[in-house]
Design a protein around this motif. Structure first.
Motif, short mmCIF file in Angstrom:
data_model
loop_
_atom_site.label_atom_id
_atom_site.label_comp_id
_atom_site.label_asym_id
_atom_site.label_seq_id
_atom_site.Cartn_x
_atom_site.Cartn_y
_atom_site.Cartn_z
N ALA A 292 0.86 -1.07 -0.16
CA ALA A 292 0.16 0.10 0.10
C ALA A 292 0.88 1.26 -0.14
CB ALA A 292 -0.99 -0.11 1.16
N LYS A 293 0.72 2.26 -0.99
CA LYS A 293 1.64 3.11 -0.95
C LYS A 293 1.47 4.54 -0.22
CE LYS A 293 3.25 2.01 -5.46
NZ LYS A 293 4.01 0.85 -5.14
N ALA A 294 0.23 4.48 0.56
CA ALA A 294 -0.02 5.64 1.22
C ALA A 294 -0.91 5.27 2.27
CB ALA A 294 -0.48 6.89 0.57
N PRO A 295 -0.74 6.10 3.47
CA PRO A 295 -1.61 5.50 4.55
C PRO A 295 -3.07 5.70 4.22
CG PRO A 295 0.25 7.09 5.39
CD PRO A 295 0.34 7.16 3.79
N LYS A 296 -3.73 6.42 3.46
CA LYS A 296 -4.70 6.42 3.27
C LYS A 296 -5.34 5.25 2.59
CE LYS A 296 -4.99 8.78 -1.66
NZ LYS A 296 -5.51 9.62 -2.21
N TRP A 297 -4.38 4.23 2.06
CA TRP A 297 -4.81 2.88 1.57
C TRP A 297 -4.70 1.88 2.37
CZ3 TRP A 297 -7.26 4.79 -2.40
CH2 TRP A 297 -6.62 5.40 -3.71
N TYR A 298 -4.02 1.93 3.42
CA TYR A 298 -4.04 0.97 4.49
C TYR A 298 -5.07 0.20 4.77
CZ TYR A 298 0.78 2.87 5.31
OH TYR A 298 2.07 3.42 5.24
N SER A 299 -4.91 -1.12 4.82
CA SER A 299 -6.04 -2.29 5.16
C SER A 299 -5.96 -2.59 6.56
CB SER A 299 -5.73 -3.20 4.17
OG SER A 299 -6.83 -4.22 4.71
N ASN A 300 -7.19 -2.36 7.01
CA ASN A 300 -7.28 -2.94 8.56
C ASN A 300 -7.27 -4.56 8.54
OD1 ASN A 300 -6.66 -0.60 9.93
ND2 ASN A 300 -8.49 0.22 9.66
N THR A 301 -7.75 -5.10 7.51
CA THR A 301 -7.77 -6.62 7.59
C THR A 301 -6.47 -7.26 6.99
OG1 THR A 301 -8.88 -6.66 5.43
CG2 THR A 301 -10.28 -6.37 7.29
N VAL A 302 -5.84 -6.66 6.22
CA VAL A 302 -4.39 -7.40 5.68
C VAL A 302 -3.29 -6.36 5.33
CG1 VAL A 302 -5.55 -7.42 3.36
CG2 VAL A 302 -3.75 -8.87 3.78
N SER A 303 -2.44 -6.86 5.64
CA SER A 303 -0.97 -6.18 5.37
C SER A 303 -0.30 -6.92 4.38
CB SER A 303 -0.19 -5.95 6.77
OG SER A 303 -0.89 -4.84 7.34
N ALA A 304 0.08 -6.34 3.30
CA ALA A 304 0.82 -6.92 2.13
C ALA A 304 2.35 -6.46 2.29
CB ALA A 304 -0.01 -6.85 0.73
N ILE A 305 3.41 -7.20 2.54
CA ILE A 305 4.55 -6.84 3.06
C ILE A 305 5.59 -7.27 1.89
CG2 ILE A 305 6.34 -6.74 4.54
CD1 ILE A 305 4.20 -7.56 6.41
N MET A 306 6.17 -5.92 1.16
CA MET A 306 7.33 -6.18 -0.04
C MET A 306 8.58 -6.81 0.58
SD MET A 306 5.30 -5.09 -2.22
CE MET A 306 6.48 -5.16 -3.51
N ALA A 307 9.10 -8.02 0.07
CA ALA A 307 10.24 -8.51 0.32
C ALA A 307 11.35 -7.59 -0.41
CB ALA A 307 10.46 -9.63 -0.30
N PRO A 308 12.42 -7.27 0.36
CA PRO A 308 13.25 -6.35 -0.22
C PRO A 308 14.10 -6.97 -1.44
CG PRO A 308 13.76 -6.66 2.13
CD PRO A 308 12.84 -7.80 1.73
N GLU A 309 14.38 -6.01 -2.45
CA GLU A 309 15.09 -6.46 -3.55
C GLU A 309 16.08 -7.50 -3.21
OE1 GLU A 309 14.83 -5.74 -7.46
OE2 GLU A 309 13.91 -4.40 -6.11
N GLY A 310 16.30 -8.67 -4.06
CA GLY A 310 17.06 -9.72 -4.06
C GLY A 310 16.75 -10.56 -3.01
N THR A 311 15.61 -10.40 -2.35
CA THR A 311 15.24 -11.61 -1.50
C THR A 311 13.91 -12.21 -1.84
OG1 THR A 311 13.93 -10.25 -0.08
CG2 THR A 311 16.07 -10.26 0.43
N SER A 312 13.44 -13.08 -1.39
CA SER A 312 12.34 -13.99 -1.91
C SER A 312 11.07 -13.90 -0.77
CB SER A 312 12.56 -15.14 -2.10
OG SER A 312 11.44 -16.13 -2.14
N ALA A 313 9.86 -13.33 -1.11
CA ALA A 313 8.83 -13.56 -0.12
C ALA A 313 8.35 -15.06 -0.01
CB ALA A 313 7.92 -12.75 -0.66
N GLY A 314 8.63 -15.88 -1.09
CA GLY A 314 8.17 -17.13 -1.25
C GLY A 314 9.07 -17.77 0.02
N ASP A 315 10.40 -17.37 0.13
CA ASP A 315 11.06 -18.20 1.05
C ASP A 315 10.69 -18.04 2.57
OD1 ASP A 315 12.84 -19.19 -0.80
OD2 ASP A 315 14.31 -17.89 -0.32
#
Ligand SMILES: *Cc1c(COP(=O)(O)O)cnc(C)c1O
Length: 415
Positions: A292-315
């Motif tokens: 979510a790019k800005a606080p006005k979009w933040y969801s109170n039911t789910v947080s989607a968290i970016m894995a930093p460049e070069g790492t894998s969210a799948g791991d």
């Protein structure tokens, strides 16, 4: 593995024991004279949940996808144009479903991580002078990116364009967790499912239709059979269904609605807000970014968290599950591998979330993502402590015979 599985995917959510017990019962005759009491009460209370007095609720033995389909095929005809901003995988799937029914979808591409853009919607509708666009499709809470859109603002945009399009809102991961006001926002078709905020297993597709939507049904020519509202309207009027309903799910829904109303809908929304804030505090402390790019979009039911460049969210997801018995949500569609999701909707409290955050923190480190041990959990703890409800006075042990003039003892909390 000993202990409970920590289920923190954004649906299905944890089913409270109370609901499990309510569903643990013998089969019954869904055509008996006693049966109508159950659905009749459910329809009435679903209206309370959707915050509508004029709308009509429908319950299908299906998932949320079935309610998507029911909303479209009952109100539109092949070749009809609909406007759909696309900012996540659920919106994308709904668009594809619409196209398969022969609808012409004007897809409005929006960066994933943002929500529905009211100004662009107003522009497009204003330009549509012939009123060819019959519907606007909005995902209230895009579960794939953890973005909540402002439905009221979209309604204002439609009104500002003086456009008669019906407003379709996918509220699957919002309704029963985030405030939703069908009448106030003039939503025509509201869509929900059982396995998110309603704390049930998957198995019900729930739809609420406004009088305008029901009127549009008379002209709508999309082929419909199983999802025909006409058959439902006829049977539901007397408390029955045109085919065998998922009776145990209905008993579960009864219990779910009772629980939501006992807590109070506004308290449920506030709890989700508070729990969500704690998760966001943890993400900040880890030095990670939300999708979510800005606080006005933040969801109170789910947080989607970016894995930093070069790492894998799948791991992260893989090690969390195999090593710590923690189920996190995966990135979907174009976000596959790039992000992981923590679901925080439904039957949930602070300590459950702190457990999930601890597991996530360990899994992050195991997956080679450098975060300070304990930093996320500590930040969430402080968030929860600082927003906790004040303690009620504790009855003193000799409360039976209070000494004359004695004051009730009051627990104190250090800050
Ligand atoms: C879960 C979900 C759906 C429906 O998915 P089903 O698997 O069919 O229940 C639709 N939209 C959103 C936003 C969702 O989160």
């Amino acid at each position: 593995m000993a202990g409970r599985n920590f289920l923190f995917v954004p649906g299905p959510t944890n089913v409270p024991d109370r609901i499990l017990r309510a569903m643990h019962r013998a089969m019954e005759d869904h055509r008996s004279s006693a049966f109508p009491e159950l659905p009749t009460g459910l329809f009435r209370d679903l209206n309370k949940l959707f915050k509508t007095s004029a709308g009509q609720a429908f319950i299908f033995p299906a998932s949320g996808t079935g309610a998507w389909e029911a909303a479209l095929v009952n109100t539109l005809s092949p070749g009809d144009r609909v406007l759909a901003p696309r900012y996540g995988q659920f919106g994308h799937l709904w668009i594809e479903l619409a196209q398969r029914h022969g609808l012409r979808v004007d897809v409005l591409e929006v960066e994933w991580g943002e929500g529905a853009p009211p100004d662009r919607i107003e522009e497009i509708l204003t330009a549509d002078r012939q009123h060819e666009i019959k519907g606007v499709l909005i995902v209230h809470n895009e579960t794939a990116t953890g973005v909540t859109s402002d439905v009221a603002a979209v309604r204002r945009a439609v009104d500002a364009a003086r456009h008669p399009a019906l407003l379709y809102v996918d509220g699957v991961s919002a309704i029963a967790s985030i405030d939703f006001r069908m009448d106030e926002w003039n939503v025509d078709l509201a869509i929900s499912g059982s396995q998110k905020g309603l704390m049930l297993p998957a198995g019900l597709g729930i739809l609420c239709a406004s009088p305008r939507a029901l009127a549009a049904r008379e002209q709508a020519k999309c082929t419909r059979a199983f999802f025909d509202l006409g058959e439902m309207i006829k049977s539901n009027a007397t408390g029955y269904f045109p085919y065998t309903p998922a009776v145990l799910m209905l008993h579960g829904l009864r219990e779910s609605l009772d629980m939501l109303f006992e807590e109070g809908l506004e308290n449920v929304f506030a709890r989700h807000q508070r729990l969500g804030e704690g998760v966001r505090a943890a993400v900040r402390a880890w030095g990670l970014k939300l999708c979510a790019k800005a606080p006005k979009w933040y969801s109170n039911t789910v947080s989607a968290i970016m894995a930093p460049e070069g790492t894998s969210a799948g791991d992260v997801i893989d090690v969390a599950f195999r090593r710590y018995n923690l189920a996190l949500g995966a990135g979907l569609g174009r976000m596959a591998g790039k992000l992981f999701r923590i679901g925080h909707m439904g039957d949930l409290n602070e300590l459950m979330l702190l457990g999930a955050l601890a597991g996530t923190e360990m899994a992050l480190r195991d997956a080679g993502i450098q975060v300070t041990p304990g930093a996320g959990v500590a930040a969430a703890e402080e968030s929860y402590r600082s927003t906790a409800a004040p303690l009620a006075a504790r009855p003193s042990p000799d409360a039976q015979q209070p000494a004359a003039g004695a004051k009730p003892s009051r627990a104190k909390v250090a800050t």
